[in-house]
Structure formats: C-alpha cells, structure tokens
Design a protein around this motif. Structure first.
Motif, mmCIF file in Angstrom:
data_model
loop_
_atom_site.group_PDB
_atom_site.id
_atom_site.type_symbol
_atom_site.label_atom_id
_atom_site.label_comp_id
_atom_site.label_asym_id
_atom_site.label_seq_id
_atom_site.Cartn_x
_atom_site.Cartn_y
_atom_site.Cartn_z
ATOM 1 N N TYR A 162 -12.868 20.508 -31.048
ATOM 2 C CA TYR A 162 -13.396 20.650 -32.394
ATOM 3 C C TYR A 162 -12.515 19.768 -33.255
ATOM 4 C CZ TYR A 162 -13.903 22.462 -37.061
ATOM 5 O OH TYR A 162 -14.068 22.555 -38.412
ATOM 6 N N HIS A 189 -7.792 24.221 -36.234
ATOM 7 C CA HIS A 189 -7.844 25.509 -36.938
ATOM 8 C C HIS A 189 -6.507 25.871 -37.556
ATOM 9 C CE1 HIS A 189 -11.596 26.105 -34.647
ATOM 10 N NE2 HIS A 189 -11.950 26.677 -35.770
ATOM 11 N N GLY A 217 -21.143 29.211 -34.110
ATOM 12 C CA GLY A 217 -19.981 28.488 -34.636
ATOM 13 C C GLY A 217 -19.563 29.071 -35.972
ATOM 14 N N GLY A 224 -16.837 30.073 -37.387
ATOM 15 C CA GLY A 224 -15.661 29.584 -38.112
ATOM 16 C C GLY A 224 -14.961 30.686 -38.891
ATOM 17 N N ASP A 267 -17.866 32.160 -32.027
ATOM 18 C CA ASP A 267 -17.092 30.926 -32.180
ATOM 19 C C ASP A 267 -16.172 30.800 -30.971
ATOM 20 O OD1 ASP A 267 -16.388 29.032 -34.882
ATOM 21 O OD2 ASP A 267 -14.921 28.995 -33.246
ATOM 22 N N SER A 268 -15.927 29.565 -30.542
ATOM 23 C CA SER A 268 -15.092 29.353 -29.359
ATOM 24 C C SER A 268 -13.609 29.491 -29.673
ATOM 25 C CB SER A 268 -15.374 27.971 -28.757
ATOM 26 O OG SER A 268 -15.199 26.984 -29.746
ATOM 27 N N GLY A 280 -16.954 32.970 -28.047
ATOM 28 C CA GLY A 280 -17.949 32.495 -27.086
ATOM 29 C C GLY A 280 -18.250 31.030 -27.332
ATOM 30 N N ASP A 281 -18.888 30.432 -26.351
ATOM 31 C CA ASP A 281 -19.225 29.010 -26.429
ATOM 32 C C ASP A 281 -20.734 28.878 -26.635
ATOM 33 O OD1 ASP A 281 -19.817 26.265 -25.813
ATOM 34 O OD2 ASP A 281 -17.860 26.168 -24.818
ATOM 35 N N VAL A 282 -21.132 28.136 -27.666
ATOM 36 C CA VAL A 282 -22.570 28.026 -27.961
ATOM 37 C C VAL A 282 -23.315 27.278 -26.858
ATOM 38 C CG1 VAL A 282 -22.250 28.149 -30.464
ATOM 39 C CG2 VAL A 282 -22.306 25.905 -29.345
ATOM 40 N N ARG A 296 -24.454 26.489 -38.955
ATOM 41 C CA ARG A 296 -24.119 25.479 -39.968
ATOM 42 C C ARG A 296 -22.897 24.697 -39.485
ATOM 43 N NH1 ARG A 296 -22.348 27.342 -45.947
ATOM 44 N NH2 ARG A 296 -20.322 27.545 -44.903
ATOM 45 N N LEU A 297 -23.013 23.370 -39.450
ATOM 46 C CA LEU A 297 -21.918 22.477 -39.077
ATOM 47 C C LEU A 297 -21.340 22.861 -37.714
ATOM 48 C CD1 LEU A 297 -20.215 22.278 -42.595
ATOM 49 C CD2 LEU A 297 -22.013 20.824 -41.651
HETATM 50 C C1 LIG Z 1 -17.046 23.014 -39.214
HETATM 51 S S1 LIG Z 1 -16.790 24.603 -38.557
HETATM 52 C C2 LIG Z 1 -18.166 25.428 -39.293
HETATM 53 C C3 LIG Z 1 -17.926 26.889 -39.507
HETATM 54 C C4 LIG Z 1 -19.087 27.629 -40.183
HETATM 55 N N1 LIG Z 1 -20.316 27.527 -39.422
HETATM 56 C C5 LIG Z 1 -19.320 27.139 -41.595
HETATM 57 O O1 LIG Z 1 -20.294 26.408 -41.823
HETATM 58 O O2 LIG Z 1 -18.510 27.492 -42.469
HETATM 59 C C6 LIG Z 1 -17.312 24.463 -36.866
HETATM 60 C C7 LIG Z 1 -16.959 25.671 -36.010
HETATM 61 O O3 LIG Z 1 -17.613 25.517 -34.740
HETATM 62 C C8 LIG Z 1 -16.744 25.999 -33.739
HETATM 63 N N2 LIG Z 1 -17.139 25.390 -32.477
HETATM 64 C C9 LIG Z 1 -17.020 24.091 -32.084
HETATM 65 N N3 LIG Z 1 -17.533 23.919 -30.854
HETATM 66 C C10 LIG Z 1 -17.971 25.143 -30.446
HETATM 67 C C11 LIG Z 1 -18.597 25.631 -29.263
HETATM 68 N N4 LIG Z 1 -18.877 24.816 -28.242
HETATM 69 N N5 LIG Z 1 -18.925 26.937 -29.189
HETATM 70 C C12 LIG Z 1 -18.654 27.787 -30.227
HETATM 71 N N6 LIG Z 1 -18.060 27.386 -31.369
HETATM 72 C C13 LIG Z 1 -17.720 26.083 -31.478
HETATM 73 C C14 LIG Z 1 -15.372 25.594 -34.203
HETATM 74 O O4 LIG Z 1 -14.387 26.391 -33.575
HETATM 75 C C15 LIG Z 1 -15.477 25.795 -35.709
HETATM 76 O O5 LIG Z 1 -15.023 27.072 -36.088
#
Ligand SMILES: C[S@@+](CC[C@H](N)C(=O)[O-])C[C@H]1O[C@@H](n2cnc3c(N)ncnc32)[C@H](O)[C@@H]1O
Length: 282
Positions: free
Chosen positions: A17, A21, A59, A61, A83-84, A109-111, A126-127
C-alpha cells in the motif's frame, strides 16, 4: 503491522500500500476523509444506499467511509469494514469505541481473497482499487458477496485533474510528481476515469460513473496543506523514481510556497476528482 513509506521501494508491487500507515499518514487520511465526506455521501444517495442495509466496506483504512455508512444505514443496518493492515483496523476500532459508533465492525482481510460471508445489501470501496493489480477481478469477487439486487459502489481519484486555474508552474509540477509517483509503482492515477470500464468488465449491468470535483479558493489554506501533505506521503517514491530531488521538493516549505503560488495568480486549486461508479447485480 502497517508498512512505512520506505517499504514502497522494497515490497513487491502486488502487496504494498503505497502510502503506508504511519501516524502522519493515518492523520492525513483522516483530513482527506473530512474533505471527501460530502462527495461520498452524495454517491451513497445516488447509488441507493439506504437505512437498514447491511454493508461491506472494502479497504476501510482509518474507518471514515464505514462511519459515514453507519450514519446512513442507521441502527437497523450494519457495516463491516475490512482492511489488510492490522494497524488501520486497530485504529478504526479504537475510533469507533471512542466516538461511540455502534453497528460497525472492522476485520483484517485482503480484498483479493475475501472471507467475510455474503448476502450484503451493498459493497462499497473508496480509494482501494488503486492498490490492487486487477481491479475488475476484485470487483467481480466483491459483487458475488451481494444479495440479488444489491448495489456495488466504488470511488477512486482521477488525478490528472490536479491544476490551478489559471495555471501555476508549482501546481503543475506537484501534479506531475504525484501522478508520476503512482505510475512509477505501477498504480493508475486516473483509475477513477476508468471505473465505468472496470465495473463493466466485472460483469455489472449498465453501471453509472460520475465525477465530483472539489475546488479551493486561494485564501483557503486547506488546499495547500492537502497538496503538501500528499507530496510528503509520496516523497520517498518521488525521489527514488527520479522525478525530483528532496532539495527540489523542499517539503518543509512546500505548503507555504504552494499557498503563496496560488495567491500570486489568485488561483483556484483543483484537487483530484473523486469518481463514483455503481451498479447492481441481477
Ligand atoms: C487510501 S486508503 C483508503 C481508506 C478508506 N477507504 C478511505 O477512503 O478513507 C487505502 C486502504 O486500503 C488498504 N488496502 C490496500 N490493499 C489492500 C488489500 N489488498 N486488501 C485490503 N485492504 C487493502 C490499505 O491498508 C489502506 O488502509
């Protein structure tokens, strides 16, 4: 545990990512989320997310989308954030407890390989697609977790929108650093513009994609602060990819220089467009 910015150059692209963090990054996500709350709520309304729904947030966050969803679905609904990053999940759980927000849970978890049950009324992200190698594959798998007629809503940036009106070279430069850094680590800075295509490829029928654009007048410091903090988060990638040296960026003075640059042309700062795309499963 959460990764740091330095990991961006050492961790394989499929698992990293980009922004890490650290406490600073979680605080930046929180500030960014406050700015995105209005557009995000508008996308909830447009896509039909309503009271009583059971929603999955991909995700999650720092928890901001999940908390907005909790307010939208109300006490008769529920929200599960995944979130991972253990750091992000612990942070979001702590916020939920401190802010007394019920009916929202966070799990690690992993998406790309979700194991969180199914039958959701809505899946929101989102993002998050920016950080996976195959966004359509993640959307296809996420759509399988919906009940028939359930809605899937994805939101991503279109970063080529970054500009000042009228143009100023510093803003143009910052736009190039950010889009270039994301491209350097294999991430698509205009994914938002491609979301319609992503949802179609994932098998959603007649998805809708709309962009919501935020603007900052030159007297509002938040625009310059957001720009400088985003560059700070991406600094190691910008430097290691050869887009600019630390001296050229001058991170400690960047916010003030950006503020002054916008004032010098009475410029409107246009930050990345937030694109929302949604569709339903049959
Ligand atoms: C930019 S942040 C966005 C957080 C939240 N969705 C927001 O819009 O405020 C991206 C998040 O995706 C998570 N992430 C990245 N790859 C991931 C994956 N394969 N599985 C789960 N979460 C993941 C990261 O750990 C991070 O917390």
């Amino acid at each position: 545990m959460g990764r740091t910015l330095a990991d961006m150059t050492t961790t394989p692209p499929t698992t990293r990512y980009v922004l890490g963090h650290s406490d600073t990054e979680l605080a930046r996500l929180h500030a960014q989320a406050r700015m995105l709350a209005g557009a995000t709520g508008a996308f909830f309304t447009l896509s039909g997310i309503a009271p009583g729904m059971r929603v999955l947030d991909l995700g999650s966050g720092a928890g901001d989308v999940a908390f907005l969803l909790a307010g939208r679905v109300g006490p008769s609904g529920s929200v599960l954030g995944v979130d991972s990053s253990e750091t992000a999940v612990a942070f979001a759980r702590d916020r939920a407890r401190r802010e007394g927000i019920g009916d929202v849970e966070f799990v690690v978890g992993d998406v790309r390989s979700l194991d969180v049950g199914d039958g959701f009324d809505a899946v929101v992200g989102r993002l998050i697609l920016l950080y996976v190698d195959d966004p359509a594959d993640v959307v296809r798998s996420a759509a399988e977790l919906l009940r028939p007629g359930g809605v899937l809503l994805m939101m991503e940036y279109e970063m080529e929108a970054i500009a000042s009106l009228p143009p100023h070279p510093l803003v143009t430069q910052i736009g190039r650093w950010l889009t270039g850094a994301f491209r350097h680590v294999g991430r698509d800075p205009v994914l938002g513009a491609r979301l319609h295509d992503v949802l179609l490829r994932a098998g959603l029928d007649e998805p809708i994609a709309l962009g919501l654009q935020a603007y900052f007048g030159h007297e509002d410091r938040r625009g310059a602060r957001l720009g400088a903090e985003t560059v700070r988060s991406m600094l190691p990638v910008i430097v290691s990819s050869g887009l600019a040296t630390e001296q050229e960026i001058g991170i400690e003075t960047l916010e003030q220089r950006l503020f002054d640059a916008l004032a010098s042309v009475e410029g409107i700062l246009r930050i990345p467009t937030l694109v929302g795309a949604w569709g339903r499963v049959a």
